[in-house]
Design an enzyme around this catalytic site. Sequence first.
Site, PDB file in Angstrom:
ATOM      1  N   PRO A  13      -0.236   1.466  -0.851  1.00 59.44           N
ATOM      2  CA  PRO A  13       1.109   2.416  -1.152  1.00 59.44           C
ATOM      3  C   PRO A  13       2.539   1.555  -1.145  1.00 59.44           C
ATOM      4  CG  PRO A  13       0.025   2.598   1.281  1.00 59.44           C
ATOM      5  CD  PRO A  13      -1.005   1.805   0.378  1.00 59.44           C
ATOM      6  N   MET A  14       3.383   1.486  -2.030  1.00 62.82           N
ATOM      7  CA  MET A  14       4.622   0.679  -2.059  1.00 62.82           C
ATOM      8  C   MET A  14       5.694   1.536  -2.313  1.00 62.82           C
ATOM      9  SD  MET A  14       2.931  -2.789  -3.727  1.00 62.82           S
ATOM     10  CE  MET A  14       1.890  -1.862  -4.805  1.00 62.82           C
ATOM     11  N   MET A  15       6.743   1.502  -1.589  1.00 63.66           N
ATOM     12  CA  MET A  15       7.816   2.693  -1.683  1.00 63.66           C
ATOM     13  C   MET A  15       8.517   1.989  -2.861  1.00 63.66           C
ATOM     14  SD  MET A  15       7.934   4.942   0.658  1.00 63.66           S
ATOM     15  CE  MET A  15       9.801   5.451   0.502  1.00 63.66           C
ATOM     16  N   CYS A  96       4.861   0.410   8.260  1.00 60.55           N
ATOM     17  CA  CYS A  96       6.228   0.404   7.558  1.00 60.55           C
ATOM     18  C   CYS A  96       7.272   0.037   8.604  1.00 60.55           C
ATOM     19  CB  CYS A  96       6.480   1.740   6.546  1.00 60.55           C
ATOM     20  SG  CYS A  96       8.133   1.312   5.802  1.00 60.55           S
ATOM     21  N   GLY A 208      -2.593  -7.801   2.829  1.00 65.97           N
ATOM     22  CA  GLY A 208      -1.497  -8.496   3.050  1.00 65.97           C
ATOM     23  C   GLY A 208      -1.654  -9.903   2.709  1.00 65.97           C
ATOM     24  N   GLY A 209      -0.718 -10.532   1.484  1.00 68.26           N
ATOM     25  CA  GLY A 209      -0.984 -11.828   0.976  1.00 68.26           C
ATOM     26  C   GLY A 209      -2.248 -12.130   0.241  1.00 68.26           C
ATOM     27  N   GLY A 229      -1.394  -5.168  -2.751  1.00 65.89           N
ATOM     28  CA  GLY A 229      -0.284  -4.632  -2.917  1.00 65.89           C
ATOM     29  C   GLY A 229       0.769  -5.437  -3.967  1.00 65.89           C
ATOM     30  N   ARG A 230       1.795  -6.309  -3.851  1.00 67.11           N
ATOM     31  CA  ARG A 230       2.632  -6.760  -4.808  1.00 67.11           C
ATOM     32  C   ARG A 230       1.746  -7.532  -6.034  1.00 67.11           C
ATOM     33  NH1 ARG A 230       6.058 -10.014  -0.775  1.00 67.11           N
ATOM     34  NH2 ARG A 230       4.141  -9.882   0.477  1.00 67.11           N
TER      35      ARG A 230
END
Length: 331
Positions: A13-15, A96, A208-209, A229-230
């Site tokens: 989930p990413m705002m 978050c 993460g990462g 995520g990213r």
Amino acid sequence: MSTYPSHRFAVAPMMDWTDRHCRFLHRQLTREALLYTEMVVADGIIHGDRERLIGYDACEHPVALQVGGSEPDKLAEAVRIASDFGYDEINLNVGCPSDRVQSGAFGACLMREPDLVARCVAAMKAVASVPVTVKCRIGVDEQDPEVALSDLAGAVANAGVDAIWVHARKAWLEGLSPKENRDIPPLDYDRVYRLKQDYPNLFIGINGGVTDLNQAVEHLNHVDGVMLGRAAYHNASLLGGVDRQIYGMDVADTDWAAVCAAMMAHAEKHLVAGGRVVHVTRHMVGLFQGVRGARRFRQILSADAVRPGAGPEVIAAAFDAIDFSDLTAAA
């Protein structure tokens, strides 16, 4: 033994990023990955425009709703409401670090209150018909991650949580911005691995990462699931390998013509509903990194999609710029 489904891979989930248009794109690339909404606060679900906030396309399944809050009664009410939307999972945000979340006394600051988190999980479980999970950090500020993560995991496990997804960094609520909190605190994957050893019958996922699927496969030697995520957002093409590499499925290479057609149809539907094509195309800019034509692809989506009257033909023009033989060779 956990009855949580085998979600070996998830997109975090990413705002401001993982909205319904982003998830629609990602679902064109992988059938199996668990997709997450942006965090939606419980008050918003209770009092806000529910279709806008938590509506989604049926093709997005499996899809999880991430909720923010720290009041058990409100979280339970939000879960009751969300149940009518048919999500596959409800996730509580305990990770978050944004100022907005801190001012609301939830998110990562809940790492300091494991008993409250447990009450929240119990209240959500009492009304949920799908798994209730938690996404957390390994600690915040000066907390010892050995103690903080164990305390939180023990509390929510006793409350019946179905899975814990752990971002393998601390969150520094004092002195670091939300953006810095995604990079500066050092990663500690071993701490998450040890948590899995402590809870062999509870689903433990890591976040993460992680930048590619080879790294994801390595993590799966130690934990039950991996969340990107990213990397999944900025280089979404990698999701095309998830079903084969993570789930072992015998699937064909991504049909980019079908992806283009699906995104054009989705954009047209959004336009008819009063939206703009850029709401869809902004999530597509990260496709095709390193492929010939990618720069032109990005230029078309970034410039042409924002022009008045822009329509789905912008997507077709962007795809026409790509040399798909590069992708065939890479596969």
